[in-house]
Design a protein around this motif. Structure first.
Motif, PDB file in Angstrom:
ATOM      1  N   PHE A 103      39.644  50.341  32.986  1.00 39.58           N
ATOM      2  CA  PHE A 103      39.628  51.617  33.700  1.00 39.58           C
ATOM      3  C   PHE A 103      39.347  51.421  35.185  1.00 39.58           C
ATOM      4  CE2 PHE A 103      37.252  55.330  35.271  1.00 39.58           C
ATOM      5  CZ  PHE A 103      38.225  56.306  35.096  1.00 39.58           C
ATOM      6  N   SER A 104      38.439  50.503  35.512  1.00 38.39           N
ATOM      7  CA  SER A 104      38.104  50.245  36.909  1.00 38.39           C
ATOM      8  C   SER A 104      39.324  49.751  37.675  1.00 38.39           C
ATOM      9  CB  SER A 104      36.979  49.203  36.986  1.00 38.39           C
ATOM     10  OG  SER A 104      36.715  48.838  38.321  1.00 38.39           O
ATOM     11  N   ASP A 105      40.103  48.857  37.071  1.00 40.10           N
ATOM     12  CA  ASP A 105      41.309  48.352  37.724  1.00 40.10           C
ATOM     13  C   ASP A 105      42.322  49.467  37.942  1.00 40.10           C
ATOM     14  OD1 ASP A 105      40.061  45.945  37.546  1.00 40.10           O
ATOM     15  OD2 ASP A 105      41.490  45.032  36.140  1.00 40.10           O
ATOM     16  N   ARG A 106      42.449  50.356  36.970  1.00 39.72           N
ATOM     17  CA  ARG A 106      43.433  51.438  37.096  1.00 39.72           C
ATOM     18  C   ARG A 106      43.042  52.412  38.203  1.00 39.72           C
ATOM     19  NH1 ARG A 106      42.898  50.642  31.502  1.00 39.72           N
ATOM     20  NH2 ARG A 106      44.772  49.769  30.553  1.00 39.72           N
ATOM     21  N   VAL A 107      41.750  52.677  38.323  1.00 38.69           N
ATOM     22  CA  VAL A 107      41.289  53.544  39.412  1.00 38.69           C
ATOM     23  C   VAL A 107      41.613  52.918  40.758  1.00 38.69           C
ATOM     24  CG1 VAL A 107      39.232  54.487  40.546  1.00 38.69           C
ATOM     25  CG2 VAL A 107      39.470  54.646  38.058  1.00 38.69           C
ATOM     26  N   ALA A 108      41.357  51.619  40.881  1.00 42.32           N
ATOM     27  CA  ALA A 108      41.638  50.921  42.136  1.00 42.32           C
ATOM     28  C   ALA A 108      43.129  50.957  42.460  1.00 42.32           C
ATOM     29  CB  ALA A 108      41.145  49.483  42.049  1.00 42.32           C
ATOM     30  N   LEU A 109      43.982  50.789  41.448  1.00 43.71           N
ATOM     31  CA  LEU A 109      45.421  50.780  41.679  1.00 43.71           C
ATOM     32  C   LEU A 109      45.930  52.154  42.087  1.00 43.71           C
ATOM     33  CD1 LEU A 109      48.017  49.149  41.651  1.00 43.71           C
ATOM     34  CD2 LEU A 109      48.254  49.660  39.210  1.00 43.71           C
ATOM     35  N   LEU A 235      30.484  54.734  50.197  1.00 38.86           N
ATOM     36  CA  LEU A 235      30.005  55.410  48.983  1.00 38.86           C
ATOM     37  C   LEU A 235      30.520  54.705  47.728  1.00 38.86           C
ATOM     38  CD1 LEU A 235      30.466  59.132  50.097  1.00 38.86           C
ATOM     39  CD2 LEU A 235      28.340  57.823  49.983  1.00 38.86           C
ATOM     40  N   SER A 236      31.774  54.273  47.762  1.00 40.56           N
ATOM     41  CA  SER A 236      32.360  53.624  46.585  1.00 40.56           C
ATOM     42  C   SER A 236      31.683  52.303  46.270  1.00 40.56           C
ATOM     43  CB  SER A 236      33.863  53.404  46.810  1.00 40.56           C
ATOM     44  OG  SER A 236      34.530  54.630  47.014  1.00 40.56           O
ATOM     45  N   TYR A 237      31.321  51.545  47.303  1.00 42.93           N
ATOM     46  CA  TYR A 237      30.684  50.247  47.060  1.00 42.93           C
ATOM     47  C   TYR A 237      29.278  50.411  46.501  1.00 42.93           C
ATOM     48  CZ  TYR A 237      30.470  45.187  47.633  1.00 42.93           C
ATOM     49  OH  TYR A 237      30.418  43.832  47.387  1.00 42.93           O
ATOM     50  N   LEU A 238      28.614  51.498  46.857  1.00 45.53           N
ATOM     51  CA  LEU A 238      27.311  51.779  46.263  1.00 45.53           C
ATOM     52  C   LEU A 238      27.433  52.077  44.773  1.00 45.53           C
ATOM     53  CD1 LEU A 238      25.698  54.054  49.014  1.00 45.53           C
ATOM     54  CD2 LEU A 238      25.118  51.671  48.497  1.00 45.53           C
ATOM     55  N   ILE A 239      28.557  52.699  44.398  1.00 47.90           N
ATOM     56  CA  ILE A 239      28.757  53.094  42.999  1.00 47.90           C
ATOM     57  C   ILE A 239      29.310  51.934  42.171  1.00 47.90           C
ATOM     58  CG2 ILE A 239      30.031  54.654  41.471  1.00 47.90           C
ATOM     59  CD1 ILE A 239      30.033  56.678  43.801  1.00 47.90           C
ATOM     60  N   SER A 240      30.391  51.290  42.666  1.00 51.92           N
ATOM     61  CA  SER A 240      31.036  50.231  41.887  1.00 51.92           C
ATOM     62  C   SER A 240      31.636  49.172  42.809  1.00 51.92           C
ATOM     63  CB  SER A 240      32.133  50.818  40.988  1.00 51.92           C
ATOM     64  OG  SER A 240      32.802  49.791  40.282  1.00 51.92           O
ATOM     65  N   ARG A 246      38.487  45.037  43.647  1.00 44.03           N
ATOM     66  CA  ARG A 246      39.813  45.104  43.047  1.00 44.03           C
ATOM     67  C   ARG A 246      40.747  45.937  43.937  1.00 44.03           C
ATOM     68  NH1 ARG A 246      40.660  41.646  39.968  1.00 44.03           N
ATOM     69  NH2 ARG A 246      39.408  42.266  38.178  1.00 44.03           N
ATOM     70  N   PHE A 247      40.218  47.009  44.505  1.00 45.50           N
ATOM     71  CA  PHE A 247      40.987  47.844  45.426  1.00 45.50           C
ATOM     72  C   PHE A 247      41.480  47.019  46.619  1.00 45.50           C
ATOM     73  CE2 PHE A 247      40.925  50.299  49.365  1.00 45.50           C
ATOM     74  CZ  PHE A 247      41.790  51.342  49.085  1.00 45.50           C
ATOM     75  N   VAL A 248      40.595  46.212  47.192  1.00 41.28           N
ATOM     76  CA  VAL A 248      40.975  45.380  48.343  1.00 41.28           C
ATOM     77  C   VAL A 248      41.993  44.330  47.909  1.00 41.28           C
ATOM     78  CG1 VAL A 248      40.143  43.814  50.134  1.00 41.28           C
ATOM     79  CG2 VAL A 248      38.764  45.788  49.469  1.00 41.28           C
ATOM     80  N   GLY A 249      41.844  43.806  46.701  1.00 48.02           N
ATOM     81  CA  GLY A 249      42.833  42.860  46.193  1.00 48.02           C
ATOM     82  C   GLY A 249      44.219  43.478  46.138  1.00 48.02           C
ATOM     83  N   TYR A 250      44.293  44.726  45.657  1.00 54.69           N
ATOM     84  CA  TYR A 250      45.583  45.420  45.615  1.00 54.69           C
ATOM     85  C   TYR A 250      46.073  45.749  47.028  1.00 54.69           C
ATOM     86  CZ  TYR A 250      45.234  46.065  40.542  1.00 54.69           C
ATOM     87  OH  TYR A 250      45.173  45.849  39.189  1.00 54.69           O
ATOM     88  N   HIS A 317      40.279  39.600  44.388  1.00 53.93           N
ATOM     89  CA  HIS A 317      40.553  39.675  42.948  1.00 53.93           C
ATOM     90  C   HIS A 317      39.560  38.798  42.183  1.00 53.93           C
ATOM     91  CE1 HIS A 317      43.838  42.360  42.638  1.00 53.93           C
ATOM     92  NE2 HIS A 317      44.747  41.591  43.208  1.00 53.93           N
ATOM     93  N   THR A 318      39.182  37.659  42.762  1.00 53.66           N
ATOM     94  CA  THR A 318      38.203  36.785  42.104  1.00 53.66           C
ATOM     95  C   THR A 318      36.820  37.425  42.096  1.00 53.66           C
ATOM     96  OG1 THR A 318      39.432  34.810  42.796  1.00 53.66           O
ATOM     97  CG2 THR A 318      37.127  34.507  42.145  1.00 53.66           C
ATOM     98  N   LEU A 319      36.382  37.951  43.242  1.00 50.55           N
ATOM     99  CA  LEU A 319      35.062  38.576  43.309  1.00 50.55           C
ATOM    100  C   LEU A 319      34.961  39.770  42.358  1.00 50.55           C
ATOM    101  CD1 LEU A 319      34.317  38.509  47.158  1.00 50.55           C
ATOM    102  CD2 LEU A 319      33.593  36.887  45.392  1.00 50.55           C
ATOM    103  N   ALA A 320      36.074  40.458  42.152  1.00 56.51           N
ATOM    104  CA  ALA A 320      36.058  41.593  41.216  1.00 56.51           C
ATOM    105  C   ALA A 320      35.852  41.148  39.778  1.00 56.51           C
ATOM    106  CB  ALA A 320      37.359  42.388  41.341  1.00 56.51           C
TER     107      ALA A 320
END
Length: 360
Positions: A103-109, A235-240, A246-250, A317-320
């Motif tokens: 789910f986290s990956d799909r949100v980022a995409l 705000l997003s980095y505080l949450i997840s 993953r968002f930055v990877g995309y 992508h690795t850090l995620a």
């Protein structure tokens, strides 16, 4: 055509007259104005000015001139570039996409697709087929538009892209720095890599700004995008943090695609200004990437920048894939078994990132 008449009936001293003459000459040079001995100023039509760049179409002003006074000659980069092999940049770097697994990956995409739509709209990006389809051809409806990009349009897109891409690393590094201070614990090497990424993206932006200066409209768009994007990342980095990496990877996947298309356009001869033998890339780029003599064309520069983006793609992508609070940064770590491949600061090895069990 507008005409402004300046009357000079009052007597002027030689010093005042000379100062006035220099002022008029500077004003004329900056705004495309021609003057006559009677101080009749002929101003060009406002339609000739561009929103993206206020520099002349025939030359590009140095947006960041070197200091002419003081004792400092130059400042070396805080994070020197590691350097890349010219042939490997051409053969080992390519567009790749990591399929979302949770789910986290799909949100980022989904978020990166929204950002891509906004960026395409803001920069008026249109990269269509080379040969338009005719009415009787197969698939004529979906492939009828001609090629529409140019050097100026690509610069608009690259400036906008790099002004956004330099934000996540700084936000993540800042938050992890403060987190380390609060917990009084080490960060296991993440901060340095994230800040170096932000620094590298800023060098991309400074390089493109050496080629053209954004006008008021583009500066306004960048200001708005940065304000929204910085606070959203904060705000997003505080949450997840995982979702953000993953968002930055995309995001970096899209950057690799963009620069791959630019290279293809240059090699296809669609961007003649950048293949002109008289075109010079900025000295800032030559010094930062340590570009060898004979490999300092615009195409070579884009190869270096694309390789950087591919590295950021691999890193994020690795850090995620890692435990955000406990795992060390695998890109600056020493490994027990040196015979096996492992992450490093060199060219990208795994475009979709290393899995946790491969490095931890």
């Amino acid at each position: 055509m507008y005409v402004t008449r300046v009357s000079t009936k009052l007597p002027l001293s030689k010093q005042t007259a000379a100062h006035l003459s220099r002022t008029v000459a500077s004003f004329s040079h900056s705004y495309g104005i021609s003057s006559t001995p009677g101080l009749h100023l002929h101003i060009q039509s406002p339609q000739a000015r561009r929103q993206f760049s206020s520099t002349s179409r025939t030359r590009l002003r140095d947006y960041f001139p070197e200091p002419e006074k003081g004792q400092i000659f130059k400042s070396d980069p805080a994070w020197p570039h590691p350097g890349y092999d010219a042939e490997k940049m051409k053969t080992d770097i390519y567009f790749a996409h990591r399929e979302p697994k949770d789910f986290s990956d799909r949100v980022a995409l989904v978020m990166i697709r929204l950002l891509r739509w906004g960026m395409d709209t803001a920069t008026r990006y249109k990269h269509h087929v080379e040969s338009p389809k005719k009415a009787g051809d197969a698939n004529a409806v979906s492939q009828t538009k001609p090629y529409e990009m140019s050097e100026r349009k690509w610069l608009i897109r690259m400036v906008f892209l790099e002004s956004v891409a330099g934000v996540p690393g700084m936000v993540a590094g800042m938050l992890r720095h403060l987190h380390s201070l609060r917990r009084m614990k080490r960060d296991n090497g993440w901060i340095e890599t994230l800040l170096e990424e932000a620094y590298n993206e800023r060098m991309h932006l400074l390089t493109f700004l050496k080629m053209a200066e954004p006008g008021w409209f583009m500066k306004f768009m960048i200001l708005g995008a940065q304000g929204v994007f910085f606070n959203g990342m904060f705000l997003s980095y505080l949450i997840s943090p995982k979702t953000c990496h993953r968002f930055v990877g995309y995001l970096e996947e899209e950057a690799v695609l963009t620069y791959t298309l630019i290279i293809q356009d240059i090699e296809a001869g669609k961007l003649p200004k950048w293949t002109d033998p008289s075109f010079r890339i900025p000295d800032l780029a030559v010094n930062y990437w340590k570009m060898p003599e004979g490999h300092r064309t615009m195409r070579d520069l884009i190869y270096y920048i694309r390789a950087d983006e591919a590295k950021h793609r691999e890193v994020n992508h690795t850090l995620a894939n890692l435990n955000q609070n406990e795992d060390p940064n695998p890109f600056i770590s020493d490994y027990k078994d040196k015979s096996k491949p492992h992450p490093s600061k060199g060219l990208a090895v795994k475009p979709v990132g290393w899995e946790r069990d491969e490095v931890i």
